[in-house]
Scaffold this motif. Structure first.
Motif, mmCIF file in Angstrom:
data_model
loop_
_atom_site.group_PDB
_atom_site.id
_atom_site.type_symbol
_atom_site.label_atom_id
_atom_site.label_comp_id
_atom_site.label_asym_id
_atom_site.label_seq_id
_atom_site.Cartn_x
_atom_site.Cartn_y
_atom_site.Cartn_z
ATOM 1 N N HIS A 101 2.073 -21.844 34.563
ATOM 2 C CA HIS A 101 2.060 -23.144 35.238
ATOM 3 C C HIS A 101 0.691 -23.808 35.140
ATOM 4 O O HIS A 101 0.553 -24.998 35.431
ATOM 5 C CB HIS A 101 2.472 -22.999 36.702
ATOM 6 C CG HIS A 101 1.480 -22.272 37.565
ATOM 7 N ND1 HIS A 101 1.310 -20.904 37.507
ATOM 8 C CD2 HIS A 101 0.593 -22.724 38.489
ATOM 9 C CE1 HIS A 101 0.365 -20.550 38.368
ATOM 10 N NE2 HIS A 101 -0.078 -21.627 38.975
ATOM 11 N N TYR A 364 9.382 -17.788 37.372
ATOM 12 C CA TYR A 364 7.977 -17.392 37.348
ATOM 13 C C TYR A 364 7.690 -16.192 36.467
ATOM 14 O O TYR A 364 6.546 -15.957 36.083
ATOM 15 C CB TYR A 364 7.370 -17.263 38.751
ATOM 16 C CG TYR A 364 7.697 -16.093 39.628
ATOM 17 C CD1 TYR A 364 8.245 -16.310 40.888
ATOM 18 C CD2 TYR A 364 7.391 -14.790 39.271
ATOM 19 C CE1 TYR A 364 8.501 -15.259 41.751
ATOM 20 C CE2 TYR A 364 7.640 -13.738 40.113
ATOM 21 C CZ TYR A 364 8.197 -13.980 41.358
ATOM 22 O OH TYR A 364 8.451 -12.926 42.208
ATOM 23 N N SER A 413 1.074 -18.862 43.770
ATOM 24 C CA SER A 413 1.727 -18.791 42.470
ATOM 25 C C SER A 413 0.722 -18.307 41.435
ATOM 26 O O SER A 413 -0.202 -19.031 41.072
ATOM 27 C CB SER A 413 2.281 -20.163 42.075
ATOM 28 O OG SER A 413 2.935 -20.104 40.829
#
Length: 430
Positions: A101, A364, A413
């Protein structure tokens, strides 16, 4: 064996959630904290602020025993000495790339990026260290596992299944009579292990923002925060009040409360506190560097769903227990071949996984697994097993190859999740 108990004041719990990416200078956490910083962070600790992944979170993940009651499970055996093959591997593994990301980056870039807030990482291959780095910790520091700890709750259940003391098909009320007549009382052990209970216990950003949700209430109870009228509930009583939302076995819905049901069952069957049972059955057999810290709710409940701390190498040792190389770090096999076989083959379908939180885990990780299984977030056809945790912790195990990837971070994250499969595949080649 008896674990040692340390008492501390419970921390404040705030229900609203803000998962904001915050860059953290992890050198501060490695260098230690002043008296003023310790006092300030302790006084400011709150659930909402912890979820932000900022400097307060960074402090708390290394100092939980200062804010919560803690059971100390000592290391009872002399630690093993890992062989190191890192000189041949560190550069090569550091050049492995992943699409995260934060963009396409190498592992070295991800470890050094302050937005990733990587505290420490270790990779074992066939029981040897092939990469080890501590940007934000000293090797002797303990750190928060978060939900990476969930398989510890499942492991005691696996052992009891192996011993014939309970069965996957048992209902909760078979072992916990006080749950008779409740929605969870009719739930089966396998439905707890695979988080498909069909009850309103789902742990998500939405339920955490609802002050009346079961998830919010059990976190409040865990941290000693009153729910209504100044009353501090217990996790056990809250879970008794859970209602049924659908038939069990249809949707994977992640829940720390469901993991805690496994804790209650293990205690009922063994007749021991969870910490003592884990000491006797698992940790006393591990050649660990240091003690395992099991943090407790105000009523003494072991928060084995995630509020557990240890050194990084000891988390890696735990992962190695799931491989044929267990004898390097333990004096007996504590994860049976039968238990490994059960984990490797998800009981419920891929469709059940993807109907619920499977979409999030697939996203993820960057590669779709077969599904979740027995408190592991993802298992793959080649045997790979992954368990992640809030703030970017992770444990990946490839049993056949003796691969263990373990890491501690401090952001909600982490880009490191996207590297576990590419790293494992790189090591498969050798």
């Amino acid at each position: 064996m008896k674990s040692i108990l340390i008492k501390a004041l419970p921390i404040l719990f705030i229900t609203s959630v803000s998962l904001t990416a915050v860059a953290v200078d992890v050198e501060n956490s490695r260098n230690g904290y002043s008296l003023h910083e310790n006092q300030t962070y302790a006084s400011q600790t709150g659930y909402q602020k912890l979820l932000s992944g900022g400097d307060l979170t960074s402090w708390w993940t290394q100092n939980i025993s200062s804010t919560m009651r803690t059971a100390i499970i000592p290391n009872r055996l002399s630690a093993n000495t890992f062989k190191s093959n890192s000189s041949d591997w560190t550069k090569e593994l550091g050049e492995v790339t992943a699409n995260t990301h934060l963009g396409e980056m190498t592992l070295t870039d991800a470890i050094n990026d302050p937005r990733a807030a990587v505290k420490a990482m270790i990779i074992l291959h066939k029981g040897e260290v092939v990469l080890e780095t501590y940007p934000g910790l000293r090797p002797t520091d303990s750190h928060f596992w978060a939900s990476v700890a969930k398989p510890t709750a499942a492991l005691l259940i696996e052992q009891l299944i192996d011993e014939g003391k309970l069965h996957d098909s048992d209902t909760v009320s078979t072992h916990l009579p006080d749950f008779a007549g409740t929605a969870l009382g009719n739930t089966k052990v396998i439905e707890l292990l695979d988080m498909v209970p069909g009850t309103d216990t789902h742990d998500s950003s939405k339920t955490r923002m609802d002050p009346d949700s079961i998830a919010t209430r059990y976190y409040r109870a865990e941290f000693g925060e009153a729910y209504k009228n100044g009353k501090v509930e217990t996790v056990r009583d809250i879970l008794k009040s859970a209602g049924r939302t659908s038939p069990a076995g249809q949707v994977f819905e992640y829940s720390s409360g469901i993991t805690q049901m496994l804790v209650f069952i293990a205690e009922a069957v063994t007749g021991q506190s969870w910490s003592d049972a884990f000491d006797d059955r698992v940790w006393s057999h591990v050649r660990a560097d240091s003690a395992l810290q099991i943090h407790l709710a105000p009523d003494g409940m072991a928060a084995a769903h995630g509020i557990v701390s240890s050194r990084l190498r000891d988390l890696a040792r735990y992962g190695l227990l799931y491989t044929p190389y267990w004898s390097l770090v333990a004096d007996k096999q504590v994860v049976s071949d039968a238990a490994l076989a059960r984990i490797a083959k998800p009981h419920y379908s891929h469709d059940t996984f993807m109907k619920g939180d499977g979409k999030r885990f697939t996203s993820y990780l960057g590669e779709a697994p077969l599904g979740n299984s027995r408190q592991w977030d993802a298992v793959y056809a080649d045997g790979g097993m992954f368990k992640g945790g809030l703030f970017g912790q992770g444990l990946y195990v490839s049993p056949n190859e003796g691969i263990v990837i373990a890491y501690f971070s401090t952001v909600p994250s982490s880009p490191l999740h996207r590297f576990v499969r590419p790293l494992a595949k790189k090591l498969y080649q050798n």
